[in-house]
Write an enzyme that holds these catalytic residues in place. Structure first.
Site, PDB file in Angstrom:
ATOM      1  N   GLN A  80      -0.888  -1.475   2.369  1.00  0.00           N
ATOM      2  CA  GLN A  80      -1.825  -0.671   1.628  1.00  0.00           C
ATOM      3  C   GLN A  80      -2.909  -1.398   0.843  1.00  0.00           C
ATOM      4  O   GLN A  80      -3.326  -0.927  -0.186  1.00  0.00           O
ATOM      5  CB  GLN A  80      -1.045   0.233   0.681  1.00  0.00           C
ATOM      6  CG  GLN A  80      -0.047   1.033   1.464  1.00  0.00           C
ATOM      7  CD  GLN A  80       0.547   2.142   0.697  1.00  0.00           C
ATOM      8  OE1 GLN A  80       0.718   2.036  -0.505  1.00  0.00           O
ATOM      9  NE2 GLN A  80       0.872   3.211   1.350  1.00  0.00           N
TER      10      GLN A  80
ATOM     11  N   ASN B 205       0.736  -4.737  -7.280  1.00  0.00           N
ATOM     12  CA  ASN B 205       0.841  -3.547  -6.431  1.00  0.00           C
ATOM     13  C   ASN B 205       0.109  -3.663  -5.123  1.00  0.00           C
ATOM     14  O   ASN B 205      -0.988  -4.181  -5.051  1.00  0.00           O
ATOM     15  CB  ASN B 205       0.229  -2.353  -7.165  1.00  0.00           C
ATOM     16  CG  ASN B 205       1.241  -1.684  -8.034  1.00  0.00           C
ATOM     17  OD1 ASN B 205       2.426  -1.816  -7.778  1.00  0.00           O
ATOM     18  ND2 ASN B 205       0.786  -0.978  -9.026  1.00  0.00           N
ATOM     19  N   CYS B 206       0.717  -3.095  -4.119  1.00  0.00           N
ATOM     20  CA  CYS B 206       0.037  -2.906  -2.845  1.00  0.00           C
ATOM     21  C   CYS B 206       0.181  -1.452  -2.432  1.00  0.00           C
ATOM     22  O   CYS B 206       0.399  -1.156  -1.274  1.00  0.00           O
ATOM     23  CB  CYS B 206       0.597  -3.842  -1.798  1.00  0.00           C
ATOM     24  SG  CYS B 206       0.565  -5.552  -2.321  1.00  0.00           S
ATOM     25  N   VAL B 207       0.157  -0.552  -3.382  1.00  0.00           N
ATOM     26  CA  VAL B 207       0.175   0.874  -3.045  1.00  0.00           C
ATOM     27  C   VAL B 207      -1.221   1.270  -2.595  1.00  0.00           C
ATOM     28  O   VAL B 207      -2.116   0.449  -2.543  1.00  0.00           O
ATOM     29  CB  VAL B 207       0.608   1.754  -4.239  1.00  0.00           C
ATOM     30  CG1 VAL B 207       2.055   1.543  -4.539  1.00  0.00           C
ATOM     31  CG2 VAL B 207      -0.238   1.483  -5.450  1.00  0.00           C
TER      32      VAL B 207
ATOM     33  N   LEU C  48       6.015  -4.975  -3.663  1.00  0.00           N
ATOM     34  CA  LEU C  48       4.673  -4.492  -3.358  1.00  0.00           C
ATOM     35  C   LEU C  48       4.292  -3.252  -4.172  1.00  0.00           C
ATOM     36  O   LEU C  48       3.263  -2.646  -3.938  1.00  0.00           O
ATOM     37  CB  LEU C  48       4.490  -4.189  -1.857  1.00  0.00           C
ATOM     38  CG  LEU C  48       5.006  -5.263  -0.904  1.00  0.00           C
ATOM     39  CD1 LEU C  48       4.846  -4.817   0.535  1.00  0.00           C
ATOM     40  CD2 LEU C  48       4.274  -6.572  -1.124  1.00  0.00           C
TER      41      LEU C  48
END
Lengths: 346, 428, 75
Positions: free
Chosen positions: B115, B242-244, B210
């Site tokens: 993401q 974060n990798c949202v 993540l």
């Protein structure tokens, strides 16, 4: 430009309730309110024909009536269609809504109607049809006709359509983005202070009311029933053959597990982008519990496990889309005589 | 006791590679080799670092972007920027900090999760992101093959912070064009104050690999909700891991410049009284969610709040946390406003949130993240365009000759839930 | 999804972590799960214990399917 008008038996000047069983017919030129539309349009639009149908006939033969009306309209190859206004007449409102929806969907031309907000046609068609807000009775005829003409012309000319309150149509419940004058943080604090002072404020997202389904009666004997497994946790064969999106899924997958005792991490993984994938990838049964379900089948706790499981990604996937997947999956399950479903979500 | 903090703005209007890393007037010159060396640090997990410059108006697309970080340096007062990660764990938020305003470090490179997002430096996509209007120093970081995901994430996160700290250092000797002064009172309200007392409830995603956020280097998911001074946030006490979805993850830059904190500070003593900030998490079990919600609500209540601003990060299950905070606060008579984005489907016809409560009657919408947008071809891509189909908001077929069609959710910060942008949505 | 499948006439149980969401979107039979990244597992347990845990959730789901309810019920 050319227009076709749709009216019921009353406004079409055929007769009152005694003529409500009238089958669709078509008259050249304008009739009844059509004369007012003709006046408002002036030279810009010619009203080529008026299609008239009895309210009861339409209500009792919705599909057939819609089809007939549609083909009569198509004969004139119009650039736009107007229906009603129906004011607070329920059956007429439903018919106007159905006609406009079908015209927009199948002929790709703009169709506008008008109704009083409490007309049941509003609830049924507001999401798909531009419905101009009218008064409850014909007292509001001219005002309604003016708004309908203005809106349908904008649509026909592909001009940008303004806000519901500016254009006079009922909000369709469609969320559209635009840029506000202030950033979100500043709007939030202003809104909060107004709320705290007891002043009026407008929330930018009114809480929706989710509909409910009455609980079904229980499964009598699970030991005789076929059980199916469905997951929104995105467990798919490795490599994600159906390319289910990591978020906002537009697809679901159906995967054969008839020869499997468990989901091996060598061959299965998660496509879901909304959670830490480590644990699901280590052991996909943590999301799609095939191993334990097989044990139950072996022990006779369930009659049989359906030979396929279904998977999608529930991450940012709209409620409407998820509902559509579920509807399709349910059809498939009914054909296979599945009697119970377990859905697992992350 | 009064605590004082000064933020000195050093405006950067031009940026170029040069012999020496320095600021002259509004020109930031960077020695590229030195930047690469500092970015890499002594992290043996990193195999290579490349650096590019991307300016507003250029036909450039940066993809996939992991984080965006503003270069800052601590001039006076305890601690250093990004405490607990690349500085010690001393409490920050006092003294003086200088910021290079108008530029940012962008971390990109091999994709970590699904993401990471897009920053377009021109075209229709640029309108949706603050980052498109900044002079960006993009560092593309590659790591060893076969490295664990969480190691990969950490390596890139720390490298980005080192790059920002290195560039921020040039602001040490520069004279700020503009100095902001903040004075922090103890949070408990004085008697006779009749302005409405507002507490900021700052929810951070903390859901594992993540999807984590760090407070003084401490993983938020292991914390109970706690209090923080607004100026600590300005010194980088909160860092994104974060990798949202790109649209509504709070990057480190967003934290450093949190607009709710800004607005509350600006209006403090004018039409409200800013009583404090409660940082809380957003965990993966219902028990953890409930515990944090109850505890955070208690803190807001203890601070004597009349009202609370609730900000979100991510979507889906965080909607449930948000509604818990809202309902509990309202039950205690504390009026709330929520800042949230929407996932109303590509056609805008679906319900926007996964969870709701009738008490949430004041919501600020930061836009429908599902709305599609066509992004034209760009002359230069920094990173790797092929990842688009795997990104949240992208799908098979996203890539066409002319450009890409994606959902807004792929654009970095487009629907930021701290209320950073101007985008909103309405019923039509 | 649970709601739509029930609409089609097949009793459905939803095993999920965030029960409030399941309630909001209208599932009728709800079984609370362990955690978002591992709803039917717990990596902290041994493999056998974990499978037992998974089994106990499925047993509960079967009981839910066999139980008559009048309104949304969390088992």
């Amino acid at each position: 430009m050319r227009a076709v008008l749709y009216l019921n038996q009353f406004f079409g000047q055929i007769g009152a309730e005694d003529k409500a069983d009238l089958e669709p017919l078509v008259k050249n030129g304008s009739v009844g309110p059509g004369n007012l539309f003709r006046e408002l349009f002036g030279a810009q639009v010619e009203i080529a024909a008026t299609v008239i149908c009895g309210d009861n006939y339409f209500a009792e033969h919705i599909d057939e009536a819609t089809e007939k009306v549609l083909s009569m309209i198509a004969d004139y190859a119009p650039d736009l269609v107007l229906a009603g206004p129906a004011f607070n007449a329920g059956r007429y409102g439903m018919a106007c809504g159905a006609v406009c929806e079908a015209v927009a969907k199948h002929q790709g031309i703009p169709a506008v109607t008008g109704m009083f907000p409490e007309n049941p046609g509003v609830e049924s068609f507001r999401k798909t049809v531009y419905i101009v807000k009218t008064k409850a009775t014909t007292v509001g005829m001219r005002e309604a006709a003016e708004k309908m003409c203005r809106l349908v012309l904008k649509l026909a000319r592909k001009e940008p359509v303004g806000l519901p309150e500016e254009e006079g149509y009922l909000p369709r419940g469609l969320r559209r983005n635009y840029f506000a004058a202030e950033n979100g943080a500043s709007r939030a604090i202003t809104m909060l202070l107004r709320k705290m002072k007891g002043e009026t404020f407008t929330t930018e997202y009114p809480m929706p009311v989710f509909d409910r389904v009455a609980p079904l009666p229980p499964v009598e004997r699970m030991s005789k029933a076929t059980l199916a497994l469905v997951t929104s946790g995105g467990i798919v064969p490795k490599g994600n053959p159906d390319r289910i999106e990591s978020s906002s899924a537009t697809r679901y997958g159906k995967y054969d597990i008839s020869a499997l005792q468990r989901l091996s991490p060598e061959f299965y993984e998660t496509a879901h982008g909304g959670y830490d994938p480590t644990y699901a990838n280590e052991d996909p049964n943590r999301v799609m519990p095939l191993d334990a379900a097989r044990d139950m089948e072996r022990e006779g706790k369930i009659g049989r496990l359906h030979p396929y499981y279904y998977a999608t990604v529930g991450n940012g996937t709209s409620v409407a889309r998820a509902g559509q997947f579920a509807g399709e999956i349910a059809k498939d399950l009914i054909i296979s005589d599945v009697r119970a479903v377990i859905i697992t979500s992350t | 006791m009064m605590m004082k903090y000064e933020l000195g703005h050093i405006p950067i209007e031009e940026i170029a590679w040069g012999q020496k890393t320095s600021v002259e007037g509004t020109l930031l010159q960077i020695n590229r080799e030195k930047l690469l060396e500092k970015t890499r640090g002594d992290d043996s997990r990193i195999t290579s670092v490349r650096a590019d410059i991307a300016k507003p108006g250029e036909s450039v697309r940066i993809i996939p972007v992991k984080d965006v970080i503003e270069p800052r340096v601590k001039i006076d007062g305890k601690g250093g920027v990004f405490p607990g990660l690349i500085s010690g764990v001393d409490t920050v938020g006092e003294g003086r900090t200088h910021v290079l305003k108008g530029c940012a470090v962008v971390t990109a490179g091999q994709i970590v999760g699904f993401q990471e997002g897009i920053i377009d430096m021109s075209g229709p996509g640029a309108r949706y992101s603050t980052f498109s209007k900044l002079l960006n120093i993009v560092v593309c970081i590659d790591v060893k093959n076969g490295i664990a995901h969480h190691e990969h994430e950490e390596a890139i996160r720390l490298a980005g912070l080192r790059a920002a700290a290195y560039l921020g250092e040039v602001g040490r000797s520069a004279t700020p064009a503009h100095l902001e002064r903040f004075e922090m009172r103890p949070p408990f309200r004085s008697k006779g104050d009749d302005l409405p007392g507002i507490v900021y409830l700052y929810m951070l995603l903390s859901q594992g690999l993540l999807h984590d956020s760090y407070l003084y280097g401490q993983d938020m998911k292991n914390l109970l909700p706690t209090l923080i001074m607004p100026t600590e946030v300005m010194d980088g006490a909160i860092v994104s891991g974060n990798c949202v979805s790109a649209c509504d993850k709070n990057t480190t830059y967003h934290h450093q410049n949190n607009p709710v904190i800004r607005e509350l500070l600006n209006r403090d003593g004018i039409d409200l009284h800013f009583l404090g900030t409660v940082v809380t998490n957003c965990n993966v079990t219902l028990k953890d969610k409930t515990r944090s919600a109850r505890y955070a609500v208690k803190l807001v209540h203890m601070l004597g709040a009349d009202g609370a601003v609730i900000t979100k990060e991510g979507f889906g299950n965080p909607d449930a946390d948000t509604m818990m905070y809202c309902a509990r606060l309202e039950e205690k008579g504390i009026r709330t406003v929520i800042i949230s984005d929407e996932f109303a489907g590509v056609d805008g016809a679906s319900q926007s949130l996964a969870d709701t409560t009738p008490q949430a009657d004041a919501v600020v919408s930061t836009g429908n993240a599902n709305e599609p947008i066509a992004l034209p071809h760009m002359d230069k891509v920094i990173g790797d365009i092929r990842v688009i189909e795997k990104m949240a908001g992208g799908q098979a077929g996203s890539l066409s000759q002319k450009g890409i069609t994606v959902e807004l959710q792929t654009i970095m910060g487009a629907t930021n839930e701290l209320g950073f942008e101007f985008l909103t949505a309405r019923d039509e | 999804m649970a709601k739509e499948i029930e609409k089609a006439g097949i009793p459905t149980v939803h095993i999920c972590t965030v029960v409030p969401i399941s309630k909001t979107v209208g599932a009728n039979r709800i079984v609370p799960a362990i955690a978002i990244p591992h709803p039917l597992g717990n990596p902290a347990k041994s493999e056998d214990e974990e499978k037992q845990l998974r089994r106990s959730l499925l047993d509960k789901a079967l009981r839910a399917l066999e139980t008559k309810i009048e309104e949304q019920t969390v088992f």
